[in-house]
Design an enzyme around this catalytic site. Structure first.
Site, short mmCIF file in Angstrom:
data_model
loop_
_atom_site.label_atom_id
_atom_site.label_comp_id
_atom_site.label_asym_id
_atom_site.label_seq_id
_atom_site.Cartn_x
_atom_site.Cartn_y
_atom_site.Cartn_z
CB ALA A 36 -7.48 -2.36 -0.61
CE1 TYR A 38 2.75 -2.91 -1.66
CE2 TYR A 38 3.40 -0.61 -1.75
CZ TYR A 38 3.73 -1.94 -1.77
OH TYR A 38 5.04 -2.32 -1.93
CG ASP A 39 -2.55 -5.58 -1.32
OD1 ASP A 39 -1.32 -5.58 -1.13
OD2 ASP A 39 -3.38 -5.88 -0.45
CB SER A 84 6.55 -10.44 1.84
OG SER A 84 6.90 -10.50 0.47
CD GLU A 118 0.45 -19.35 11.87
OE1 GLU A 118 0.93 -18.32 12.39
OE2 GLU A 118 1.13 -20.19 11.26
CG ASP A 122 -2.81 -4.39 9.73
OD1 ASP A 122 -1.72 -4.43 9.15
OD2 ASP A 122 -3.70 -3.57 9.45
NE ARG A 141 9.00 -8.92 5.51
CZ ARG A 141 8.37 -8.04 4.76
NH1 ARG A 141 7.97 -6.90 5.29
NH2 ARG A 141 8.14 -8.26 3.49
CE LYS A 295 3.09 -18.89 8.46
NZ LYS A 295 3.78 -18.56 9.73
CE LYS A 319 -3.08 -8.98 2.63
NZ LYS A 319 -3.04 -7.66 2.02
CB CYS A 413 -30.90 24.61 14.64
SG CYS A 413 -31.52 22.92 14.53
CB CYS A 416 -35.79 24.24 15.06
SG CYS A 416 -34.41 24.63 16.17
CB CYS A 443 -29.82 23.06 18.11
SG CYS A 443 -31.50 23.72 18.11
#
Length: 786
Positions: A36, A38-39, A84, A118, A122, A141, A295, A319, A413, A416, A443
Site C-alpha cells: 500500500a 509503494y502504491d 503489469s 480472477e 500474491d 517476469r 479482464k 485492490k 508480575c 500481583c 508469573c
C-alpha cells in the site's frame, strides 16, 4: 513553461525512493515497505507526471515495469512483454474502467460486456514455455521484457506438469501464471525457521520469491509452492479459444491449475458483485490475495483496446484494503494470561489497516522481540488479515533517530507482584535429556494472581468448555474483585443472593444464571478436560484424551510415555499433561470440583484400538534406548519374552541376542545401570497393565463395530441445519474419524451444507465422496445404532 523547483525536487525524491523499494522487492526479495505504501508513492509520481508532462523521462519508474534480474540466473528475453496492470482502489475507478472500455469498443451502456473475474494471487509472476507439449523453459517476469531462467526450480513444483495432458496443444505454447505459497505452508516454513534459529519470511509472497530464486533446486523442492495459470503468451502452430475463460479452461484440461474462484460476469454490476463476494470470503481462502483482476473475456476486444506504456487497457486490478501498513510503536505493555504467561503487547499510533483502525498488536514473546530487534519508538510494518490479531512483521530500522528504547521483561508480575520466571524446554531423545530456556515467561502467583484467576475462569465457563451461558467476562471480573470466587469450584458454591448483588442483575437474571451454573455440573469428559486449561491442550487434544483414555482417573495417572501412544500427542505435550495432573494445586482444584457435584458424562473403557495393543517391542522402542530401533527391540523381545528378565540382564546375558548391534548393546547396558530408568520402565509396564493396554491384556472383541470410521479423514463445509458443526465433529470423532479443515487426496468424505464453497469444488475435482446433510445424518444414525 518553467517547472516549479519544488515539483522537480519532489519528483526526483519519489523516483529515488520508488527505485530503492523496487530493488529490495524485485531483486533482493526483501520488501522494505507494504504494497500500500509503494502504491501511494507510485500514484503520487504518476499524478505529478500527468500534471507536468515535461517531468516524464525514459528512466522514470512509471515508464517501465520493474527492475532488471539478479545476475545469479541466466537471462531470458520474453517474446511478448509481461506487462503489469493498472490498479483501481475505488468503485468509481472501476466504473471509469468499464465506461472507457465500452466507449472505445463502440458499445452502448446497456450492451452486454463479458468480463472475467480472477483473484489476484500474491505471489511471483512466471512464464512457462511448452514445445510439443513438454516444458522447456520457465522464467520470471523480471522487468517485463527480460526475466530469469528458473526452469530447474520450477520443474520441482508438483502443480507444474512436465508434459501436457491429452492432445491438441499448439507446437509452441507459453503459459503465464503465479507461483505462490499457501498460508498453511508459509506458517510451517516460518515455524521451522524459528525452531532452527533462522531468519523468517515477512509474508507468503516474499517466501515464494525467495524459494524460487534458490540456486539449489532441492531447496525449492522442499518449499510448499503452487502454480496457478492466468493467461497465455506466445502461441505458434495451433489454435486456442477466442474467449479468455475458455482458454484457461482448455489449459486446465491439459493439466494446468486454474483458480476455482474465477468467474465470467457481465458489466460493472457483475464486477461489483464479484468484488463483494470475494472480499467476504478473502480470509477463508487458503492463500493470500490483495484484490481481483478483471479482464475482458473476448480476445478480439482485448486486441481492439490494446495497451498503454505499462499496462493493457482491457484489464485492471481492483485492490482490497491494504493488510499491511506503517505506523509507530509507542510503547510495549505486558499482559498476564490464564496460564501465567507474560505476553508483550505493542501499543501503536492508530493506523487503518485491513478495513479497521488498529492501535494494538501482538509481539508473541521476548524471543520475537529479539528476532525483530524492535524498540519502543520504532517505525514498524503492521499486518492484519481478517480476524487474525494484528502483528508486527518488520522494523524500519533506517527510520531510527536514536530516541528508541530497549524492551525488557519485567522482573515481577505487573498484576500481583509475584516473581516472573522463564520456562524451561526439556528435549528428550536418544536416551538423553537436554534442558534449554523457553521463550515464555510466567508469573508464579497461580490463582493468587487476579489476572490468572480471571482468565482461567473465563476459559473455564466458555462455550467449548463448561458452557455456562450468561457468565461473561465482566461478571467474572466482578465476582473475583468481590472475593466471591478464588477457584473454579467456588462457582458451584455461589448462592442466588450472591449473583443478585452483581451490577446489572435482578432476581430473574440471577436465578437464570444460578440455574445455568447448576446445570453445567453434568458435562462431557472432553469439555471438562478442555475447561481445566492444561498448557498445550486445546479442544482437539482434550477430545483425544477423553476418547482414548475414557476417564479422568486414567488421565490423572497417565505417564508421559504412555500418553505418546495416543493419536497426535508427542512427548513434550505428554510431559505438560503429566506435570499439570501431578501439580498439588491442580489436584486440589479437580478434587474440589468433583466434591461440588461435577458429573462427568461419556466416561468409558479405554479406546478399543488401545486394548491389549502395546507389544513388548513397542514398549522397548518407547523407552528410547540409544541404538535400539525397531529391529533391535524385536530381537530383545524375542529373546527375553518379558520386561523383567531384560532389566536384570548383564553384558553376558545380552551376548546371545541375535540382530543386536554393538551400539545397541552398549546403549542398553548404559540404561540398565541407571536405577531411575529401570523403575521408569517398570512403572510404564504396570500402567499398561492397569489401563488394559499391555500385550497380555485381552483385546477388544469387535473394534469395527465401535470405530467404523477409524483411519478415515472427513471434512465439514457449509452450514448444517439440524446440528452445529461442533456437534457433527464430535459425532464423527466418536466414530473414529479424523476431522480436517482442508480437502486433500487423503480425504474420505466431505459433508457439504448450504454455502459450501472452495472445499466442495476441490472435493469434486478430486472425485471425493460428497454427502448432503440428510444423507450424512442418516449415515450417522446407522453407524451409531450398529
Amino acid at each position: 513553461m518553467t517547472l516549479p523547483e519544488s515539483v522537480v525536487t519532489r519528483a526526483e525524491q519519489l523516483r529515488t525512493e520508488i527505485e530503492q523499494h523496487s530493488y529490495r522487492y524485485y531483486v533482493l526479495d526483501e520488501p522494505s515497505v507494504p504494497d500500500a505504501e509503494y502504491d501511494r508513492l507510485f500514484n503520487e509520481l504518476k499524478a505529478l507526471e500527468a500534471e507536468y508532462p515535461e517531468l516524464v523521462s525514459e528512466d522514470s519508474p512509471t515508464q517501465r515495469v520493474g527492475k532488471k534480474p539478479d545476475s545469479g540466473f541466466a537471462e531470458v528475453r520474453h517474446e511478448q512483454p509481461m506487462l503489469s496492470l493498472d490498479n483501481a482502489f475505488s468503485d468509481d475507478e472501476m466504473a471509469t474502467f468499464v465506461r472507457r472500455a465500452r466507449e472505445r469498443l463502440g458499445l452502448s451502456s446497456d450492451a452486454p460486456l463479458a468480463i472475467v473475474s480472477e483473484p489476484k494471487l500474491d505471489g511471483l509472476a512466471v512464464s512457462l514455455l511448452y514445445e510439443q507439449g513438454r516444458l522447456v523453459r520457465a522464467a520470471t517476469r523480471g522487468d517485463g521484457y527480460t526475466g530469469e531462467d528458473i526452469t530447474l526450480n520450477v520443474r520441482t513444483l508438483p502443480s507444474v506438469p512436465l508434459r501436457l495432458l491429452s492432445e491438441g496443444w499448439p507446437r509452441l505454447l507459453e503459459v503465464r501464471g503465479e507461483i505462490y505459497m499457501p498460508r498453511a505452508g508459509f506458517e510451517r516454513l516460518n515455524e521451522q525457521a524459528r525452531d532452527a534459529g533462522e531468519k523468517t519470511f515477512v509474508n507468503p509472497r516474499n517466501a515464494a520469491a525467495g524459494s524460487l530464486r534458490q540456486l539449489d533446486p532441492a531447496v525449492t523442492a522442499r518449499r510448499p509452492l503452487e502454480f496457478c495459470c492466468y493467461s497465455t503468451g506466445v502461441v505458434a502452430d495451433g489454435e486456442l479459444p477466442g474467449s479468455h475463460i475458455e482458454r484457461l479452461q482448455q489449459l486446465n484440461r491439459w493439466g494446468l491449475k486454474i483458480n476455482p474462484e474465477m468467474r465470467r460476469v457481465d458489466g460493472l454490476e457483475g464486477c461489483r458483485e464479484s468484488y463483494r463476494s470475494l472480499a467476504d470470503k478473502r480470509d477463508q481462502l487458503p492463500y493470500d490475495i490483495d484484490g481481483i483482476v478483471f479482464k475482458l473475456d473476448r480476445l478480439d476486444q482485448q486486441e481492439a483496446l490494446g495497451y498503454v506504456a505499462r499496462a493493457p487497457r482491457w484489464a485492471i486490478a481492483h485492490k482490497f484494503p491494504a493488510q499491511e501498513e506503517i505506523t509507530r510503536l509507542k510503547a510495549v505493555e505486558f499482559q498476564v494470561g490464564r496460564t501465567g504467561a507474560i505476553t508483550p503487547v505493542a501499543r501503536l499510533e492508530p493506523v487503518f489497516v485491513g478495513g479497521v483502525t488498529v492501535s494494538n498488536a501482538t509481539l508473541h514473546n521476548m524471543d520475537e522481540i529479539a528476532r525483530l530487534d524492535v524498540h519502543a519508538g520504532d517505525w514498524v510494518t503492521v499486518r492484519r488479515a481478517g480476524d487474525v490479531i494484528p502483528q508486527i512483521v518488520q522494523v524500519l530500522k533506517e527510520r531510527r533517530d536514536g530516541t528508541e528504547q530497549n524492551i525488557s521483561i519485567p522482573s515481577s508480575c505487573p498484576v500481583c507482584g509475584s516473581d516472573v520466571e522463564r520456562t524451561r524446554l526439556i528435549k528428550r531423545g536418544k536416551g538423553r535429556e537436554q534442558v534449554s530456556e523457553g521463550s515464555i515467561y510466567r508469573c508464579v502467583g497461580r490463582l493468587s494472581c487476579r489476572a490468572q484467576l480471571t482468565q482461567a475462569l473465563i476459559h473455564f465457563v466458555s462455550r467449548k468448555a463448561m458452557d455456562i451461558d450468561g457468565l461473561g467476562e465482566k461478571n467474572i471480573e466482578q465476582l473475583v474483585e468481590r472475593g466471591l470466587i478464588k477457584s473454579p469450584a467456588d462457582l458451584y458454591r455461589l448462592r442466588v443472593e450472591d449473583l443478585f448483588e452483581l451490577d446489572g442483575f435482578a432476581q430473574v437474571s440471577a436465578e437464570k444464571l444460578y440455574s445455568a451454573i447448576a446445570s453445567s455440573r453434568r458435562v462431557e469428559l472432553a469439555r471438562f478436560i478442555y475447561a481445566l486449561g492444561i498448557p498445550e491442550v486445546g479442544e482437539g487434544t482434550a477430545r483425544t484424551l477423553a476418547l482414548q483414555l475414557g476417564s479422568l482417573a486414567r488421565l490423572r495417572q497417565a505417564l508421559p510415555l504412555l500418553l505418546t501412544w495416543l493419536p497426535d500427542i508427542g512427548l513434550e505435550v505428554g510431559h505438560e499433561i503429566h506435570n499439570f495432573m501431578q501439580d498439588e494445586h491442580n489436584c486440589q482444584v479437580m478434587d474440589a470440583l468433583l466434591a461440588q457435584g461435577i458429573e462427568l458424562q461419556q466416561e468409558a473403557d479405554i479406546a478399543a484400538a488401545l486394548q491389549g495393543a502395546i507389544s513388548l517391542p513397542m514398549l522397548l522402542q518407547r523407552l528410547d534406548i540409544p541404538g535400539v530401533a525397531k529391529t533391535g527391540a524385536t530381537a530383545l523381545a524375542d529373546h527375553f519374552q518379558s520386561l523383567e528378565p531384560l532389566l536384570q540382564a548383564d553384558a553376558e546375558a545380552l551376548e546371545p541376542v541375535a540382530k543386536l548391534s554393538k551400539k545397541a548393546r552398549s546403549g542398553l547396558l548404559q540404561k540398565l545401570a541407571e536405577p531411575d530408568w529401570c523403575e521408569q520402565a517398570r512403572a510404564l509396564e504396570q500402567q499398561l497393565k492397569a489401563f488394559g493396554m499391555h500385550w497380555q491384556c485381552e483385546g477388544p472383541s469387535d473394534t469395527g463395530s465401535t470405530q467404523p470410521l477409524a483411519g478415515q479423514t472427513w471434512v465439514l463445509t457449509g452450514t448444517l441445519e439440524t446440528m452445529t458443526r461442533d456437534e457433527a465433529k464430535d459425532r464423527l470423532l466418536a466414530l473414529g474419524a479424523k476431522v480436517s479443515g482442508s480437502v486433500s487426496g487423503k480425504t474420505q468424505c466431505v459433508v457439504a451444507g448450504p454455502g459450501a464453497g472452495s472445499k466442495l469444488n476441490k472435493a469434486t475435482e478430486l472425485g471425493i465422496e460428497v454427502l448432503d446433510e440428510d444423507a450424512f445424518v442418516n449415515q450417522l444414525q446407522a453407524w451409531e445404532k450398529a
